[in-house]
Design an enzyme around this catalytic site. Structure first.
Site, PDB file in Angstrom:
ATOM      1  N   ASP A   1       3.337  -6.518   3.289  1.00 30.57           N
ATOM      2  CA  ASP A   1       2.948  -5.433   4.204  1.00 30.57           C
ATOM      3  C   ASP A   1       3.316  -5.795   5.639  1.00 30.57           C
ATOM      4  O   ASP A   1       2.527  -5.644   6.562  1.00 30.57           O
ATOM      5  CB  ASP A   1       1.440  -5.155   4.077  1.00 30.57           C
TER       6      ASP A   1
ATOM      7  N   ASP B   1       6.362   0.496   6.577  1.00 32.37           N
ATOM      8  CA  ASP B   1       4.910   0.310   6.443  1.00 32.37           C
ATOM      9  C   ASP B   1       4.313   1.409   5.584  1.00 32.37           C
ATOM     10  O   ASP B   1       3.942   2.448   6.083  1.00 32.37           O
ATOM     11  CB  ASP B   1       4.271   0.301   7.841  1.00 32.37           C
TER      12      ASP B   1
ATOM     13  N   GLU C   1      -4.824   1.770   2.767  1.00 38.79           N
ATOM     14  CA  GLU C   1      -4.895   0.578   3.609  1.00 38.79           C
ATOM     15  C   GLU C   1      -5.047   0.984   5.068  1.00 38.79           C
ATOM     16  O   GLU C   1      -5.759   0.345   5.833  1.00 38.79           O
ATOM     17  CB  GLU C   1      -3.632  -0.286   3.431  1.00 38.79           C
ATOM     18  N   GLU C   2      -4.344   2.037   5.464  1.00 34.98           N
ATOM     19  CA  GLU C   2      -4.222   2.350   6.889  1.00 34.98           C
ATOM     20  C   GLU C   2      -5.532   2.751   7.551  1.00 34.98           C
ATOM     21  O   GLU C   2      -5.790   2.384   8.684  1.00 34.98           O
ATOM     22  CB  GLU C   2      -3.179   3.456   7.112  1.00 34.98           C
TER      23      GLU C   2
ATOM     24  N   HIS D   1       4.003   2.525  12.647  1.00 35.03           N
ATOM     25  CA  HIS D   1       3.116   3.676  12.882  1.00 35.03           C
ATOM     26  C   HIS D   1       3.730   4.745  13.773  1.00 35.03           C
ATOM     27  O   HIS D   1       3.002   5.538  14.375  1.00 35.03           O
ATOM     28  CB  HIS D   1       1.779   3.222  13.506  1.00 35.03           C
TER      29      HIS D   1
ATOM     30  N   HIS E   1       0.818  -1.224   0.000  1.00 32.94           N
ATOM     31  CA  HIS E   1       0.000   0.000   0.000  1.00 32.94           C
ATOM     32  C   HIS E   1       0.844   1.264   0.000  1.00 32.94           C
ATOM     33  O   HIS E   1       1.825   1.377   0.707  1.00 32.94           O
ATOM     34  CB  HIS E   1      -1.034  -0.005   1.130  1.00 32.94           C
TER      35      HIS E   1
END
Lengths: 462, 462
Positions: free
Chosen positions: B358, B296, B330-331, B428, B284
């Site tokens: 991912d 990520d 995606e997130e 994140h 993504h």
């Protein structure tokens, strides 16, 4: 006939049940070991101290002595059956004031490049050396050059590590002759100095030191040898292509002193059933001086200490005597490893198993074994026990430098095999530091080692 | 009879020879793929650009748009058969001015702690909120507390990730309900805000953001939700033990805007034999905003692009159509994944295989598969081909969020499984940055993906 079949059937069932129970028990112990390491581990805290409060600890240095004292103190806290220091004379080499080097395209027009002296190198004369450079890719290539072309020159060994090899130690093995023997070879043809491309798969600005040997050269024939960073090597190579007449200046202040006394640090838990069968687990306490030696081999040191602590933690009492041995002087002499093996032989101690961790504190992938087929088959039968921990590599191969002098019939030598991709980014360089350690990876390594020691303790060697 | 035996023998030998030749050919192709990735790879250079020149790229942001344009441009350079943008409406949430929080032991006596708003949270009122804190370890624990005790309070979810789980994604799965549903649950009982322990196995000062949902709460009932760093969580917990009456202040300025138009980026090589069978590989393109999204999922993006480039590089012409799909959102919405699957269904495109990366750009260990037993058995038969690359994990399990909407009978969904130990240190958070990427690990991942795609392309799905 029917009776016989019943007996065979009964025996087969019994054996199968025993094997299953044993497998279940082993898997329970392994889980305990991993849990204790991941939830109540000491390895990371120890490595923090060794790396950040002591730091780089080259044989013969004050820091090496501090490391010996610290390790002895920490092992004593574990209430082992015995903790002792084993004295050993070690080489003492010092780097002196920081080295420097530059490329000179014409007088006064210079470009600095990062270098460091190789361990054991002689210094340059005061004021340094300056000479034209000949680039070669191998020791063999040097032999093809006429000797009078080499005379008075600096030889630049620039064969890079092979990036397509998956095991980076194999790539290292394919290059390290340049570092180890490059100066001895070049000196034979009258070269005045040697620079070697750092053993690093990454392009960066850090020179990587490491051991070298002058073979049987006389003192007067020894020439200074330095490592150059990979970026520096690429720059120098490009500049040589543009202008073969550029000169290279090196200034190094390193020195070899008289041997000094140092120590292996040994801790022991006495075996309950076979106290005269020794199993050892170890790493090396000395490190190069540029970084703090967190991966090479602080990780191996604290993981080995942790193996014995984990047994205490989970209440496992080994049947055989288990020693942690923290070797001195792996990096530039192997004196600790040789001394330990010599004393063991003299005392007639029966060593049946030795495991070394000296490949960094990264995620463990398995072990390599130097042992008989019978023992290797036994190891293979334990594979499924390790599956939950993603430990999958059980291969034949080298074990570890420090334990290699123990080699004989009927001993199992083993080396922990962590993931090798990041190792040579840090190896022997300024960035081999504690911040490059991941706590979980380190702890998984310690638990993986303890698990193998447990299995060999329980089942013995063949 | 003898003639029959000869025939059987001959056929058996022939089959065995064909299988052996095929195995040999496959192993040669895999070696070519890995060599091309490690020696002439583009993934690292691409990721450097995406991470350092574009940076964090949350859906709906200018950076997300830049990433779309960059990816389209780079794919066009590869001379694929088709490159296209697939439009999709995505949520747009912005963090606003930097959040802050402190613990107040008495008026004027405060201690700052690092927090960040969870993605999708409502802001605090101007001037923030200040309230007493109730610490719980789970959503269930909250239900056991009387509602009037919760009213007016901030709920602090503090269940840590379980360190003894070897697969850190499993530990994440065991905690993330606190982040995702914590606010919706607490709001029902009249809480005024929520703070959640960061999903991080390491103790440090970095808060980790991530998606949350208010379920079907009305706008007026929504309460602000933030993540607190692991060190901050431990500090707050200790202070609450000493004094349950301390107050917590949060100030957040985040906001949800109207949906905006964005894109999935798609590149395609048309299959030579079965052009209507589609195989996709993807990651993504969006990321959280705190770091630069290198792991990520910048890693997954560039590895997926690299799969198609590697086929071009080694001159492999796929039999089936292969698409790289770089999904948007995606997130915090999965809109890109849903849109892609919807369009594929509408067009009646026959997707037979989808692979997502991912889980970070770390050393690849294997794949997990969501597929039939027949296909899983086929995968198992390829295991030995991957052994030289230390790829050993072929398990059943989830694949990837973006490709999950493609699920149907007769499709193989797969997810790359890299080593997971370091992932949640970065996930994140502000330190999900390019400097945490190792070039070789990233390249090994790309080659491992390309190898699996090659095998499914050659042998098809069952």
């Amino acid at each position: 006939m029917i009776r016989n079949i019943f007996i065979i059937f009964f025996v087969a069932i019994s054996i199968s049940c025993v094997a299953q129970n044993s497998q279940k028990e082993d898997s329970t112990v392994l889980k305990k070991i991993y849990n204790a390491s991941l939830l109540k581990g000491k390895s990371y805290e120890w490595l923090d101290y060794l790396s950040n409060q002591i730091g780089g600890r080259l044989s013969g240095s004050i820091n090496a002595q501090k490391a010996v004292e610290w390790a002895e103190k920490e092992l004593k806290k574990l209430e082992l059956d015995r903790v002792k220091l084993q004295s050993v004379m070690v080489p003492k080499w010092t780097r002196g004031v920081t080295e420097f080097a530059y490329i000179e395209t014409e007088p006064g027009n210079t470009t600095n490049v990062p270098i460091c002296a190789l361990g054991g190198s002689v210094p340059t004369p005061i004021g340094g050396i300056k000479a034209p450079v000949i680039e070669v890719k191998s020791l063999d290539e040097l032999k093809d050059i006429e000797a009078d072309k080499i005379k008075g020159k600096i030889i630049f060994y620039n064969r890079p590590m092979q990036a397509d090899l998956i095991n980076t130690f194999e790539a290292y093995g394919g290059c390290v002759d340049q570092r180890y023997s490059g100066a001895a070879e070049a000196a034979k043809y009258g070269a005045v100095g040697v620079i070697v491309r750092s053993m690093n798969l990454r392009l960066d600005d850090l020179p990587h030191t490491g051991a070298m040997s002058y073979g049987n050269l006389k003192d007067k024939d020894k020439i200074p040898a330095a490592a150059i960073s990979t970026n520096g090597a690429d720059l120098l190579s490009s500049m040589l292509t543009l202008n073969p007449d550029i000169k290279f200046h090196i200034n190094m202040n390193c020195r070899t002193w008289k041997d000094v006394k140092s120590y292996n640090v040994i801790g022991e838990i006495k075996g309950s059933t076979y106290p005269n069968e020794y199993m050892i687990v170890g790493g090396h306490l000395d490190s190069w001086d540029l970084g703090d030696g967190a991966h090479d081999d602080g990780a191996g040191v604290v993981q080995s200490m942790e193996v014995l602590r984990l047994f205490k933690e989970i209440g496992y009492k080994p049947k055989r005597s288990i020693r942690v041995v923290l070797f001195m002087n792996e990096e530039n002499g192997l004196r600790g490893g040789k001394k330990y093996a010599k004393v063991a032989r003299e005392k007639g101690e029966n060593h049946i198993f030795a495991l070394e961790s000296d490949a960094g504190g990264f995620t463990p992938r398995g072990f390599s074994f130097d042992c008989s087929d019978a023992n290797f088959n036994q190891v293979q039968s334990w594979k499924t026990l390790f599956e939950p921990y993603l430990i999958h590599q059980f291969i034949k191969g080298g074990s570890g430098a420090d334990i290699s002098p123990l080699k004989k019939n009927n001993i199992v030598l083993a080396g922990l095999r962590p993931d090798s991709q990041r190792y040579f980014v840090h190896h022997h360089a300024k960035n081999d530091t504690f911040d490059a350690i991941n706590k979980r990876e380190l702890e998984l390594g310690a638990a993986t080692m303890a698990s193998l020691v447990y299995l060999f303790d329980k089942y013995g060697v063949k």
